[in-house]
Enzyme design. Structure first.
Site, PDB file in Angstrom:
ATOM      1  CG  HIS A 193      -5.007  -6.033  -0.623  1.00 27.92           C
ATOM      2  ND1 HIS A 193      -6.542  -6.829   0.649  1.00 27.92           N
ATOM      3  CD2 HIS A 193      -5.170  -7.388  -1.506  1.00 27.92           C
ATOM      4  CE1 HIS A 193      -6.922  -7.498  -0.124  1.00 27.92           C
ATOM      5  NE2 HIS A 193      -6.412  -7.880  -1.398  1.00 27.92           N
ATOM      6  CG  PHE A 202     -13.759   2.795   7.585  1.00 29.02           C
ATOM      7  CD1 PHE A 202     -13.356   1.839   6.523  1.00 29.02           C
ATOM      8  CD2 PHE A 202     -14.082   2.298   8.738  1.00 29.02           C
ATOM      9  CE1 PHE A 202     -12.854   0.307   6.327  1.00 29.02           C
ATOM     10  CE2 PHE A 202     -14.452   0.723   8.343  1.00 29.02           C
ATOM     11  CZ  PHE A 202     -14.163   0.318   7.786  1.00 29.02           C
ATOM     12  CD  GLU A 228      -8.583  -9.753  -2.888  1.00 28.03           C
ATOM     13  OE1 GLU A 228      -7.311 -10.118  -3.122  1.00 28.03           O
ATOM     14  OE2 GLU A 228      -9.003  -9.085  -2.596  1.00 28.03           O
ATOM     15  CE  LYS A 239      -4.173  -2.141   2.214  1.00 30.23           C
ATOM     16  NZ  LYS A 239      -4.766  -2.294   3.581  1.00 30.23           N
ATOM     17  CG  ASN A 289      -3.385  -2.092   7.137  1.00 35.37           C
ATOM     18  OD1 ASN A 289      -3.542  -1.791   5.913  1.00 35.37           O
ATOM     19  ND2 ASN A 289      -4.957  -3.287   7.449  1.00 35.37           N
TER      20      ASN A 289
END
Ligand code: ADP
Length: 154
Positions: free
Chosen positions: A117, A59, A128, A11, A114
């Site tokens: 992913h 969020f 994905e 990320k 975090n």
């Protein structure tokens, strides 16, 4: 031998904090085969699909903005039970709760920022990977170290 492929996204929090080498070296040292890797700028459209399960969360917009804050590195790793192996190396969602020794436990103090992913089931991994990689961007070469990674009946 039943090999599985899984998606890892480094990320913006990993890219900006210069953790790309640290994180990818963990997967390399574990014994996973790198099948594909590219830098990409995520879009709102792609994230609406990728995070569809979060669409009703307060969020949602913030998480999407966080994922678009800089380019990310998308990786495909392969191994026996790779989805579960990578998931257990990832740790739980919130970095403050994630166990030390996991990626999130070692590098994150946040529920949102975090670091990675990672796909959470074989079915999601398949979907994905199709979303993030074209078929020709994944490579099926044989690892020369294979006999030293697994026994012949694994
Ligand atoms: P995971 O990434 O562990 O599979 P989810 O699919 O539930 O977890 O959430 C996707 C991402 O959304 C998380 O990795 C995190 O960046 C963000 N997120 C999840 N829950 C929260 C939260 N309560 N507050 C802020 N961001 C969150």
């Amino acid at each position: 031998m039943s090999m599985e492929k899984t998606l890892v996204i480094l990320k913006p929090s990993a890219v900006q904090r210069k953790l790309v080498g640290e994180i990818t070296s963990r997967f390399e040292r574990k014994g996973l085969r790198l099948a594909g890797m590219k830098m990409m700028q995520l879009t709102d459209e792609l994230l609406n699909e990728h995070y569809a399960h979060l669409a009703n969360k307060p969020f949602f917009t913030r998480v999407k903005a966080s994922m678009m804050a800089s380019p990310v590195i998308a990786c495909c790793y392969e191994g026996v039970d790779a989805v579960q192996v990578v998931r257990s190396m990832t740790g739980s969602t919130n970095g403050r709760a994630a166990a030390p020794g996991t990626i999130r436990g070692d590098y994150s103090v946040s529920g949102q920022e975090n670091i990675v992913h990672t796909s959470d089931s074989p079915q999601n991994a398949e979907e994905e990977l199709k979303r993030f990689f074209k078929p020709e961007e994944l490579f099926d070469y044989r690892l020369a170290s294979l006999p030293y990674l697994y026994s012949c009946d694994e």
